[in-house]
Scaffold this motif. Structure first.
Motif: not given
Length: 116
Positions: A12-16, A85, A87-88, A91, A114-116
Motif C-alpha cells: 500500500v502507498q503511504p497514507g493508504g 494513514s 507510513k513506511p 512495514t 508501505v511504499s510508494s
C-alpha cells in the motif's frame, strides 16, 4: 489445537489503508484477550494493539494510536486490525496472538509493506 490464520496484508502507498483479519479456532475465543503484534525488518517483535475478551476495551502502541483500530467478532471468532494513514515505518509482518493457559500462540503472519 489452537490455530490463528491472518489475512489482508499487501502493498500500500503511504497514507493508504489496510484491514487485517485473524480467524481463530481451537480454543474458547471469547474468553481471551487478543493481540496484534508486528515485526519489521531487523527489529524485534512488538505489540501493536490488544482487545479485551468482550471487545469493550482496547489499547495501542503509541506509534499507532489514532491510526489503527482493533476489533473482534466473538460470533465469527475473528479479530481485525483497521490500519489507516499508513507510513513506511509500519512495514512489517503482522501477527495475531493469544495467550492461553498453556502457551502463547501465534499465527503465520501477514506481510504489510508501505511504499510508494
Amino acid at each position: 489445537q489452537v490455530q490463528l490464520v491472518e489475512s489482508g496484508g499487501g502493498l500500500v502507498q503511504p497514507g493508504g489503508s489496510l484491514r487485517l483479519s485473524c480467524t481463530a479456532s481451537g480454543f474458547n475465543f471469547g474468553a481471551y484477550l487478543m493481540y496484534w503484534y508486528r515485526q519489521g525488518p531487523g527489529k524485534e517483535r512488538e505489540v501493536v494493539a490488544v482487545v479485551s475478551s468482550a471487545g469493550s476495551s482496547t489499547n495501542y502502541a503509541d506509534s499507532v494510536k489514532g491510526r489503527f483500530t482493533i476489533s473482534r467478532d466473538n460470533v465469527r471468532n475473528r479479530v481485525s486490525l483497521q490500519m489507516n494513514s499508513l507510513k513506511p515505518a509500519d512495514t512489517a509482518r503482522y501477527y495475531c496472538s493469544v495467550n492461553t493457559i498453556d502457551a502463547i500462540h501465534w499465527g503465520q503472519g501477514t506481510q504489510v509493506t508501505v511504499s510508494s
